[in-house]
Design a protein around this motif. Structure first.
Motif, short mmCIF file in Angstrom:
data_model
loop_
_atom_site.label_atom_id
_atom_site.label_comp_id
_atom_site.label_asym_id
_atom_site.label_seq_id
_atom_site.Cartn_x
_atom_site.Cartn_y
_atom_site.Cartn_z
N GLY A 2 -2.11 -21.06 33.97
CA GLY A 2 -3.04 -21.76 33.11
C GLY A 2 -4.48 -21.60 33.54
N GLN A 3 -4.77 -21.74 34.83
CA GLN A 3 -6.14 -21.62 35.33
C GLN A 3 -6.68 -20.20 35.17
OE1 GLN A 3 -8.17 -23.92 36.19
NE2 GLN A 3 -6.80 -25.66 36.36
N LEU A 4 -5.84 -19.22 35.46
CA LEU A 4 -6.26 -17.83 35.33
C LEU A 4 -6.57 -17.49 33.87
CD1 LEU A 4 -6.78 -15.08 36.59
CD2 LEU A 4 -4.34 -14.60 36.34
N LYS A 5 -5.73 -17.94 32.96
CA LYS A 5 -5.97 -17.69 31.54
C LYS A 5 -7.27 -18.36 31.10
CE LYS A 5 -3.95 -18.13 26.94
NZ LYS A 5 -5.19 -17.75 26.35
N GLN A 6 -7.48 -19.59 31.57
CA GLN A 6 -8.70 -20.30 31.21
C GLN A 6 -9.92 -19.54 31.74
OE1 GLN A 6 -8.93 -24.22 32.89
NE2 GLN A 6 -10.91 -24.64 32.02
N TRP A 7 -9.84 -19.04 32.97
CA TRP A 7 -10.94 -18.29 33.57
C TRP A 7 -11.23 -17.02 32.76
CZ3 TRP A 7 -11.39 -13.45 35.91
CH2 TRP A 7 -12.56 -13.24 36.62
N ARG A 8 -10.18 -16.30 32.37
CA ARG A 8 -10.37 -15.06 31.62
C ARG A 8 -10.96 -15.34 30.24
NH1 ARG A 8 -6.24 -10.81 31.31
NH2 ARG A 8 -8.11 -9.56 31.13
N ASP A 9 -10.57 -16.45 29.63
CA ASP A 9 -11.07 -16.80 28.31
C ASP A 9 -12.55 -17.19 28.34
OD1 ASP A 9 -8.60 -16.27 27.22
OD2 ASP A 9 -8.00 -18.38 27.11
N GLN A 10 -13.06 -17.55 29.51
CA GLN A 10 -14.46 -17.99 29.61
C GLN A 10 -15.45 -16.82 29.62
OE1 GLN A 10 -14.39 -20.36 33.18
NE2 GLN A 10 -13.98 -22.23 32.04
N ASN A 11 -14.96 -15.58 29.76
CA ASN A 11 -15.82 -14.40 29.69
C ASN A 11 -16.99 -14.49 30.68
OD1 ASN A 11 -16.79 -11.94 28.83
ND2 ASN A 11 -17.85 -12.80 27.06
N TRP A 12 -16.70 -14.35 31.97
CA TRP A 12 -17.71 -14.47 33.02
C TRP A 12 -18.63 -13.26 33.03
CZ3 TRP A 12 -17.74 -18.08 37.45
CH2 TRP A 12 -16.98 -19.21 37.19
N VAL A 13 -19.92 -13.51 33.25
CA VAL A 13 -20.92 -12.45 33.28
C VAL A 13 -21.69 -12.50 34.60
CG1 VAL A 13 -21.21 -12.31 30.79
CG2 VAL A 13 -22.59 -13.93 32.08
N ARG A 14 -22.29 -11.36 34.94
CA ARG A 14 -23.04 -11.20 36.17
C ARG A 14 -24.51 -11.48 35.90
NH1 ARG A 14 -24.97 -6.49 38.44
NH2 ARG A 14 -24.15 -5.28 36.73
N ILE A 15 -25.16 -12.23 36.80
CA ILE A 15 -26.56 -12.61 36.64
C ILE A 15 -27.39 -11.86 37.68
CG2 ILE A 15 -28.20 -14.54 36.60
CD1 ILE A 15 -25.94 -14.78 34.51
N GLY A 16 -28.43 -11.18 37.25
CA GLY A 16 -29.32 -10.46 38.16
C GLY A 16 -30.36 -11.39 38.76
N LEU A 17 -31.07 -10.91 39.78
CA LEU A 17 -32.09 -11.71 40.45
C LEU A 17 -33.25 -12.07 39.53
CD1 LEU A 17 -32.23 -9.95 43.93
CD2 LEU A 17 -31.19 -12.13 43.35
N ASP A 18 -33.45 -11.31 38.47
CA ASP A 18 -34.52 -11.61 37.52
C ASP A 18 -34.08 -12.62 36.46
OD1 ASP A 18 -32.76 -10.00 36.16
OD2 ASP A 18 -34.29 -8.64 35.37
N GLY A 19 -32.81 -13.05 36.52
CA GLY A 19 -32.31 -14.04 35.57
C GLY A 19 -31.68 -13.46 34.33
N SER A 20 -31.63 -12.13 34.24
CA SER A 20 -31.02 -11.52 33.06
C SER A 20 -29.52 -11.34 33.26
CB SER A 20 -31.68 -10.17 32.75
OG SER A 20 -31.49 -9.29 33.82
N ILE A 21 -28.80 -11.30 32.16
CA ILE A 21 -27.36 -11.08 32.19
C ILE A 21 -27.13 -9.57 32.30
CG2 ILE A 21 -25.22 -11.31 30.88
CD1 ILE A 21 -26.43 -13.92 29.72
N LYS A 22 -26.44 -9.15 33.36
CA LYS A 22 -26.31 -7.73 33.69
C LYS A 22 -25.02 -7.08 33.20
CE LYS A 22 -30.06 -7.36 36.18
NZ LYS A 22 -31.15 -6.49 35.88
N GLY A 23 -24.03 -7.87 32.82
CA GLY A 23 -22.76 -7.31 32.39
C GLY A 23 -21.61 -8.17 32.84
N PRO A 24 -20.39 -7.66 32.76
CA PRO A 24 -19.23 -8.46 33.15
C PRO A 24 -19.19 -8.73 34.65
CG PRO A 24 -18.56 -6.29 32.32
CD PRO A 24 -20.03 -6.37 32.21
N CYS A 25 -18.62 -9.84 35.01
CA CYS A 25 -18.45 -10.21 36.42
C CYS A 25 -17.54 -9.19 37.09
CB CYS A 25 -17.83 -11.60 36.50
SG CYS A 25 -17.74 -12.24 38.16
N GLY A 26 -17.83 -8.90 38.35
CA GLY A 26 -17.01 -7.96 39.10
C GLY A 26 -17.52 -6.54 39.05
N THR A 27 -18.67 -6.31 38.41
CA THR A 27 -19.19 -4.95 38.31
C THR A 27 -20.40 -4.73 39.21
OG1 THR A 27 -20.57 -5.56 36.42
CG2 THR A 27 -18.38 -4.66 35.94
N SER A 28 -20.64 -5.64 40.14
CA SER A 28 -21.77 -5.51 41.07
C SER A 28 -21.54 -4.32 41.99
CB SER A 28 -21.92 -6.79 41.88
OG SER A 28 -23.01 -6.67 42.77
#
Length: 80
Positions: A2-28
């Motif tokens: 349940g927790q993993l499905k909830q996490w995946r459904d939230q569509n996590w994104v990566r935040i850069g130091l300038d505050g912009s959204i850089k892409g999906p989480c895990g692509t750093s």
């Protein structure tokens, strides 16, 4: 699962130091000190400067060897 499905459904994104959204989480590219990740909905609810503040906090603590760094108060993610 349940927790993993909830996490995946939230569509996590990566935040850069300038505050912009850089892409999906895990692509750093920096695997030892990755960028801050937030659910997309939460990231969009913050201003660019608020996103930058939480990203800077994560990067500076990560440079000192910390692996778990809490969000700034405004960027806290509350689970349902």
């Amino acid at each position: 699962m349940g927790q993993l499905k909830q996490w995946r459904d939230q569509n996590w994104v990566r935040i850069g130091l300038d505050g912009s959204i850089k892409g999906p989480c895990g692509t750093s590219k920096d695997k030892k000190n990755p960028d801050r990740c937030l659910p997309k909905r939460k990231a969009l609810s913050l201003s660019k400067s608020e996103r930058a503040a939480t990203a800077r906090k994560k990067k500076s603590a990560g440079a000192k060897g910390k692996t778990v760094v809490s969000n700034t108060p405004r960027a806290k993610v509350r689970s349902k």
